[in-house]
Scaffold this active site. Structure first.
Site, PDB file in Angstrom:
ATOM      1  N   TRP A  78       5.835  -2.237   5.199  1.00  0.00           N
ATOM      2  CA  TRP A  78       4.584  -2.855   4.765  1.00  0.00           C
ATOM      3  C   TRP A  78       4.558  -4.333   5.105  1.00  0.00           C
ATOM      4  O   TRP A  78       3.514  -4.868   5.484  1.00  0.00           O
ATOM      5  CB  TRP A  78       4.349  -2.633   3.267  1.00  0.00           C
ATOM      6  N   ASP A 116       2.413  -8.959  -1.826  1.00  0.00           N
ATOM      7  CA  ASP A 116       1.900  -7.593  -1.896  1.00  0.00           C
ATOM      8  C   ASP A 116       2.727  -6.896  -2.974  1.00  0.00           C
ATOM      9  O   ASP A 116       3.904  -6.645  -2.801  1.00  0.00           O
ATOM     10  CB  ASP A 116       2.088  -6.921  -0.528  1.00  0.00           C
ATOM     11  N   LYS A 172      -0.608   3.310  -6.922  1.00  0.00           N
ATOM     12  CA  LYS A 172       0.780   3.581  -7.303  1.00  0.00           C
ATOM     13  C   LYS A 172       0.971   3.413  -8.814  1.00  0.00           C
ATOM     14  O   LYS A 172       1.360   4.336  -9.486  1.00  0.00           O
ATOM     15  CB  LYS A 172       1.750   2.691  -6.537  1.00  0.00           C
TER      16      LYS A 172
HETATM   17  C1  LIG Z   1       1.044   1.842  -0.395  1.00  0.00           C
HETATM   18  C2  LIG Z   1       1.304   0.442   0.020  1.00  0.00           C
HETATM   19  C3  LIG Z   1       0.414  -0.260   0.852  1.00  0.00           C
HETATM   20  C4  LIG Z   1      -0.820   0.374   1.459  1.00  0.00           C
HETATM   21  O1  LIG Z   1      -1.819   0.388   0.555  1.00  0.00           O
HETATM   22  P1  LIG Z   1      -3.283   0.918   0.947  1.00  0.00           P
HETATM   23  O2  LIG Z   1      -4.013   0.714  -0.334  1.00  0.00           O
HETATM   24  O3  LIG Z   1      -3.136   2.332   1.362  1.00  0.00           O
HETATM   25  O4  LIG Z   1      -3.781   0.067   2.052  1.00  0.00           O
HETATM   26  C5  LIG Z   1       0.703  -1.579   1.140  1.00  0.00           C
HETATM   27  N1  LIG Z   1       1.800  -2.175   0.648  1.00  0.00           N
HETATM   28  C6  LIG Z   1       2.673  -1.521  -0.145  1.00  0.00           C
HETATM   29  C7  LIG Z   1       3.872  -2.246  -0.671  1.00  0.00           C
HETATM   30  C8  LIG Z   1       2.452  -0.199  -0.480  1.00  0.00           C
HETATM   31  O5  LIG Z   1       3.320   0.448  -1.279  1.00  0.00           O
END
Ligand SMILES: *Cc1c(COP(=O)(O)O)cnc(C)c1O
Length: 358
Positions: free
Chosen positions: A102, A172, A196
């Site tokens: 990511w 993030d 999540k």
């Molecule tokens: C799942 C995830 C993403 C992607 O998220 P989307 O909402 O599908 O764009 C980005 N960063 C991390 C750390 C993730 O776990």
């Protein structure tokens, strides 16, 4: 229909009580005679939901008043682009700390829009660890420093965050937001897709320090400016109302569990059950992450062979375990133990791991 043990990596488990409440009020929300999905996003009834969700998130994460909470769309992936669109000006550097897939994807978007640097990376060691804080390289003209707090795919997590003062630290936190206490003041901005730890897919949370909203953004499309959303309380256009309603329910559930401290303790207990099964297996189960970088949310491991991985996963499926396959880019096994995954599911997995080895 039997209960399953849901270890999906995302979208992932939601608290059963939240789903049941949503079901109970699906066709008649708050006495309106309509579903929350059928209400105007500018109605009083929806406004109450929207405001409550903001207030609860602020309360649970102890977000200071100098930050705004925004509800956007496009997932964390759109934030990979919105961040450099907003902050990466000519002469500035987007500084990325690489700890997995990511963060690589975030860097990729930064590169499309300006100059970038990699301030630290553990790629050479298959992203098994988090960089040491004193090994990070900063640049005088950093526009921001970007990190991924929890690496969903590799199963590592920052335990301590760098103190960055020359530029905003942007994180993030998609896969560990609300799973543990964090010091919000260390960050200029935090973002997270909801699917999540926070609710269903469709809403993306942004927590942004107010001074960052002053940035000159004349070149940025209106919908992609943080300021647009902050000035309109995330109602510039139609927000994902049902996702926000579900987010609000999940936040209320977290509060009912005893808030972030209680959730964090429970998450530690849950992860320990599975890590112990790995550590006490005489090397039968091999964790991907180095011990000091282990994630409390995504536990990645391998059995002695690909053959054994397959057998373990096939048998697990028969027993009602869902989502234990590792990410396609890493393979092996992964148990995602997000907030809503109950302790009993982790006990069951830990028992299964011990029995399978025997
Ligand atoms: C799942 C995830 C993403 C992607 O998220 P989307 O909402 O599908 O764009 C980005 N960063 C991390 C750390 C993730 O776990």
């Amino acid at each position: 229909m039997q209960d399953v043990f849901n270890f999906n990596a995302g979208p992932s488990a939601l608290p059963k009580s939240v789903l049941e409440k949503a079901q109970a009020e699906l066709t008649n929300f708050n006495g309106t005679g309509m579903s929350v999905m059928e209400l105007s996003h500018r109605s009083k009834d929806f406004e109450a939901v929207h405001e409550e969700a903001i207030a609860l998130l602020k309360e649970l994460l102890a977000i200071p008043d100098s930050y705004k909470v925004l509800f956007l769309q496009g997932g964390a992936s759109l934030q990979f682009a919105m961040v450099p669109l907003q902050f990466l000006k000519p002469g500035k550097i987007g500084n990325y700390l690489l700890t997995g897939s990511w963060s690589e994807k975030a860097l990729k978007e930064g590169k499309l829009l300006g100059e970038t640097a990699v301030g630290a990376s553990t790629k050479e060691t298959q992203y098994r660890s988090i960089p040491a804080l004193d090994a990070i390289t900063y640049n005088e003209n950093d526009a921001y420093v970007h990190l991924t707090s929890n690496n969903t795919i590799f199963g590592t997590q920052w335990k301590e965050f760098p103190t960055v003062t020359h530029a905003p630290l942007i994180a993030d936190m998609s896969s560990d937001i609300l799973s543990r206490k964090i010091e919000i003041e260390k960050f200029g901005m935090i973002y997270a897709g909801a699917q999540k730890n926070l609710g269903p897919a469709g809403v993306t949370i942004v927590i942004i320090r107010e001074d960052l909203l002053e940035e000159e953004v004349d070149h940025v499309p209106t919908l992609l400016r943080y300021r647009t959303h902050s000035e309109t309380n995330s109602l510039y256009h139609t927000p994902p109302t049902f996702s926000i309603y579900m987010l609000n329910q999940v936040l209320q559930w977290v509060k009912d569990q005893g808030g972030i401290d209680a959730i964090e303790r429970k998450n530690e207990e849950k992860a320990k059950l599975i890590y112990d099964a790995i550590d006490e297996s005489d090397g039968f189960y091999r964790g991907h992450a180095e011990k000091e970088s282990r994630s409390l949310m995504n536990i990645t491991f391998n059995l002695p062979s690909e053959e054994e991985n397959k057998r373990f996963l096939a048998k697990a499926k028969e027993l009602g375990f869902v989502g234990l396959n590792g990410h396609r880019s890493v393979g092996g096994c992964r148990a995602s133990t997000y907030n809503a995954v109950p302790l009993e599911a982790c006990v069951a997995l830990s028992d299964y791991m011990k029995n399978y080895r025997r």
